[in-house]
Design an enzyme around this catalytic site. Structure first.
Site, mmCIF file in Angstrom:
data_model
loop_
_atom_site.group_PDB
_atom_site.id
_atom_site.type_symbol
_atom_site.label_atom_id
_atom_site.label_comp_id
_atom_site.label_asym_id
_atom_site.label_seq_id
_atom_site.Cartn_x
_atom_site.Cartn_y
_atom_site.Cartn_z
ATOM 1 N N CYS A 27 5.598 -18.150 -6.824
ATOM 2 C CA CYS A 27 5.991 -18.091 -5.423
ATOM 3 C C CYS A 27 4.835 -18.547 -4.522
ATOM 4 O O CYS A 27 4.553 -19.734 -4.464
ATOM 5 C CB CYS A 27 6.528 -16.707 -5.081
ATOM 6 S SG CYS A 27 7.721 -16.758 -3.742
ATOM 7 N N THR A 49 1.223 27.493 -15.674
ATOM 8 C CA THR A 49 2.673 27.296 -15.521
ATOM 9 C C THR A 49 3.169 27.613 -14.112
ATOM 10 O O THR A 49 4.303 27.314 -13.775
ATOM 11 C CB THR A 49 3.459 28.206 -16.501
ATOM 12 O OG1 THR A 49 3.199 29.565 -16.159
ATOM 13 C CG2 THR A 49 3.074 27.942 -17.938
ATOM 14 N N VAL A 99 0.811 8.932 -22.730
ATOM 15 C CA VAL A 99 0.924 8.149 -23.970
ATOM 16 C C VAL A 99 -0.418 7.480 -24.257
ATOM 17 O O VAL A 99 -1.191 7.198 -23.345
ATOM 18 C CB VAL A 99 2.053 7.096 -23.891
ATOM 19 C CG1 VAL A 99 3.412 7.746 -24.048
ATOM 20 C CG2 VAL A 99 1.973 6.303 -22.599
ATOM 21 N N TYR A 114 0.834 -1.205 0.000
ATOM 22 C CA TYR A 114 0.000 0.000 0.000
ATOM 23 C C TYR A 114 0.867 1.252 0.000
ATOM 24 O O TYR A 114 0.521 2.282 -0.546
ATOM 25 C CB TYR A 114 -0.903 0.036 1.240
ATOM 26 C CG TYR A 114 -2.126 -0.815 1.090
ATOM 27 C CD1 TYR A 114 -3.210 -0.375 0.329
ATOM 28 C CD2 TYR A 114 -2.199 -2.057 1.692
ATOM 29 C CE1 TYR A 114 -4.337 -1.156 0.170
ATOM 30 C CE2 TYR A 114 -3.324 -2.852 1.545
ATOM 31 C CZ TYR A 114 -4.393 -2.391 0.785
ATOM 32 O OH TYR A 114 -5.500 -3.178 0.624
ATOM 33 N N GLU A 163 8.756 -12.877 -13.381
ATOM 34 C CA GLU A 163 8.297 -11.577 -13.888
ATOM 35 C C GLU A 163 9.381 -10.501 -13.790
ATOM 36 O O GLU A 163 9.384 -9.540 -14.541
ATOM 37 C CB GLU A 163 7.025 -11.130 -13.141
ATOM 38 C CG GLU A 163 7.198 -10.678 -11.690
ATOM 39 C CD GLU A 163 7.182 -11.819 -10.670
ATOM 40 O OE1 GLU A 163 7.367 -12.973 -11.084
ATOM 41 O OE2 GLU A 163 6.997 -11.539 -9.466
ATOM 42 N N HIS A 171 10.598 -15.686 -9.046
ATOM 43 C CA HIS A 171 9.785 -14.614 -9.647
ATOM 44 C C HIS A 171 10.251 -14.325 -11.075
ATOM 45 O O HIS A 171 11.049 -13.403 -11.287
ATOM 46 C CB HIS A 171 9.898 -13.341 -8.807
ATOM 47 C CG HIS A 171 9.195 -13.438 -7.498
ATOM 48 N ND1 HIS A 171 7.867 -13.117 -7.341
ATOM 49 C CD2 HIS A 171 9.624 -13.855 -6.290
ATOM 50 C CE1 HIS A 171 7.501 -13.313 -6.090
ATOM 51 N NE2 HIS A 171 8.560 -13.767 -5.427
HETATM 52 N N1 GLN Z 1 5.102 -15.781 1.706
HETATM 53 C C1 GLN Z 1 5.773 -16.807 0.957
HETATM 54 C C2 GLN Z 1 7.172 -17.050 1.461
HETATM 55 O O1 GLN Z 1 7.735 -16.205 2.149
HETATM 56 C C3 GLN Z 1 5.810 -16.438 -0.521
HETATM 57 C C4 GLN Z 1 6.610 -15.230 -0.821
HETATM 58 C C5 GLN Z 1 6.344 -14.663 -2.184
HETATM 59 O O2 GLN Z 1 5.355 -15.006 -2.808
HETATM 60 N N2 GLN Z 1 7.197 -13.784 -2.631
HETATM 61 O O3 GLN Z 1 7.738 -18.075 1.186
#
Ligand code: GLN
Length: 550
Positions: free
Chosen positions: A381, A188, A241, A54, A510, A508
């Site tokens: 994860c 401005t 954009v 957040y 991504e 991860h």
């Molecule tokens: N909370 C889980 C852990 O610490 C997954 C962490 C996550 O998804 N980055 O293993």
């Protein structure tokens, strides 16, 4: 010796300073320059690792295991260059280092002060990026000019201008030029005042980048130039954009921002080679097909909490010339019965990483739905850990299976802490972080996605792992452990036998996806989603293979 570009922000936050800096990085690389990028954050947390989504959005992780600001994600996606621990620091980190030195007696009895001790530490960390062969160091100063906490940073970058010489340093100020609807006028004054604040400190901007919702009329540009003391050709317009953030380097290049910088530094380089980038942008703007994906996370309203996930999904789409529509579902809504019907409309489901209990049963329900209906599923994860919990409960019949993160006394702790994590007391920088190698099982979906690679390297940020005591039971029932750590001790990738595409990974992916190089797993996931065909009875079937129901 490298040159420096400092990018400050004025008037309001959330102007897109990170995207603008990243775009500038792309432009300079396209002109054959070697660059480094740095984000400095004036807040007191030592790093963003312990901050709530957040407050801060996603925590980005570098190969060398830094928990960093999400702008580093933009830098990597736009420049194609990896960032590192050196690419981000906060005021908290600076004070921490200075106070440690003070306790150690390094200041030899001197009074420790904001100037020069804090400013020197800031300057040293900026200059640490001046490695051999680097032409330009781009430094984005977090926060807004006028913030009290940013003062030492502005003082430090002013001093660098003095020490390096004005020909070697450039100050670019990103500002907001609001359009007042009632008066039908762009204003401005806020920009004038924000530049005045900078000048008070002794920084004279060399260029203004003006964020605006409308086109800036000539008289407004002239006014900005005159009152902000910036040449007219250095007043750059940055309207929202139209289609994609990846248009931004093209917008800035059209207005000559890269040329302006080269002229300032008296550097000559061939014109920017933007053709491949333009081709990628065209692929986004003119997709040939469309696919809908559900992302079921803890938050459905926080775009920044899953920044890299949303980007990587789009990259997966680029790889197939497909537009991806993302349906954001809060896992809690699934628990209360509001969200599950939305899954009938999608061709793929992704459960991203996360922490804590909120929405966890909703995530598990969604994963069950994906498994039973043969809908392509990608668990990342926590999304992988919950796929294991779901499999243990509903396929292996292990009632009371859970992760010990949520249920410390789970009857079947199928996801749990490894020994070294049991001892951890502090929350900051103590997870399993950064790049780790992973060995892939031959002919698995994961290995296929990575074009047959036997070993890969991906970034991690978690404490919990699949419990090795359950591995055999999982494999017997058809959970393939398709990625393991080289010592075989940690499960890194799982997939489902007989399902069109159901892959969970502990890392991860991504974080390493780029628009020019979409991540292999996201490419494969979107590919599977494009092949998925729901049947008319609401149940679903894939073109490849019918889903196995267990
Ligand atoms: N909370 C889980 C852990 O610490 C997954 C962490 C996550 O998804 N980055 O293993």
């Amino acid at each position: 010796m490298a040159k420096y570009i400092f990018i400050t922000g004025g008037v309001v936050s959330s102007l897109g300073k990170g995207l603008t800096s990243a775009s500038l990085g792309r432009l300079l690389i396209s002109r054959g320059l070697s660059i480094r990028m740095l984000k400095v954050d004036p807040y007191l947390n030592v790093d963003p690792g312990t901050m709530s989504p957040y407050q801060h959005g996603e925590v980005y992780v570098t190969d060398d295991g830094a928990e960093a600001d999400l702008d580093l994600g933009h830098y990597e996606r736009f420049t194609g260059q990896p960032t590192s621990r050196k690419s981000n620091f906060t005021a908290g980190r600076i004070y921490w280092e200075v106070l440690k030195k003070e306790r150690h007696g390094d200041y030899l009895g001197g009074t420790v002060q904001m100037i020069p001790h804090i400013t020197d530490e800031i300057k040293a960390r900026i200059r640490a990026l001046d490695e051999k062969g680097v032409d330009i160091i781009l430094v984005e100063i977090g926060g807004t000019v006028g913030d009290i906490e940013g003062l030492t940073f502005l003082e430090a970058i002013r001093q660098i201008g003095l020490e390096e010489g004005r020909d070697s340093v450039m100050y670019i100020h990103l500002t907001y030029v609001p359009f007042i609807k009632a008066a039908k006028e762009v204003k401005t004054k806020p920009s004038q005042q924000s530049v005045a604040k900078l000048r008070e400190i002794g920084i004279l901007p060399d260029a203004l980048i003006c964020r605006s919702e409308v086109e800036l009329p000539d008289d407004v540009r002239k006014k900005l130039s005159l009152f902000c003391n910036v040449p007219l050709h250095a007043v750059i317009e940055e309207q929202d954009v139209q289609h994609t953030i990846y248009e931004l380097p093209l917008v800035l290049s059209e207005q000559g921002l890269d040329e302006l910088i080269l002229v300032h530094f008296r550097m000559a380089r061939p014109p920017a080679k933007m053709a491949p980038w333009r081709k990628m942008v065209d692929a986004i703007i003119n997709p040939e097909k469309k696919v809908r994906i559900a992302v079921v996370g803890k938050y459905s309203e926080l775009q920044d909490a899953y920044k890299s996930i949303f980007e990587a999904i789009q990259h997966g789409g680029i790889a197939h010339k497909a537009e991806v529509e993302v349906i954001k579902i809060a896992a809690e809504d699934v628990e209360s019965g509001k969200g599950l019907h939305l899954l009938k409309e999608v061709s793929g489901i992704l459960v991203p990483g996360g922490f804590g209990e909120r929405g966890i049963e909703g995530k598990i329900e969604v994963i069950r739905y994906a498994r039973e209906h043969g809908i392509p599923y990608f668990g990342i994860c926590l999304g992988m850990q919950m796929a294991v919990v779901e499999f243990a409960r509903n396929v292996c019949g292990l009632k009371g299976s859970h992760t010990t993160e949520v249920d410390k006394k789970a009857v079947h702790p199928v996801v749990c802490l490894m020994e070294e994590q049991e001892k951890v007391v502090d929350l900051g920088a103590t997870m399993r972080l950064g790049a780790w190698p992973c060995v892939l099982k031959k002919s698995s979906k994961a290995a296929k996605a990575y074009s047959g690679a036997a070993q890969i390297s991906e970034r991690h940020r978690h404490r919990f792992e699949v419990n090795n005591a359950y591995r055999e039971r999982f494999e017997e029932k058809g959970l393939i452990l398709s990625g393991l750590s080289p010592d075989k001790n940690l499960v890194e990738v799982v997939e489902l036998e007989g399902h069109p595409w159901f892959v969970g990974c502990q890392f991860h992916p991504e974080l390493k996806s780029q628009p020019m190089v979409p991540h292999p797993l996201f490419k494969a996931f979107i590919g599977a989603a494009l092949e998925y065909v729901p049947t008319s009875n609401g149940k679903a079937k894939s073109r490849r293979k019918a889903a196995t129901k267990r």
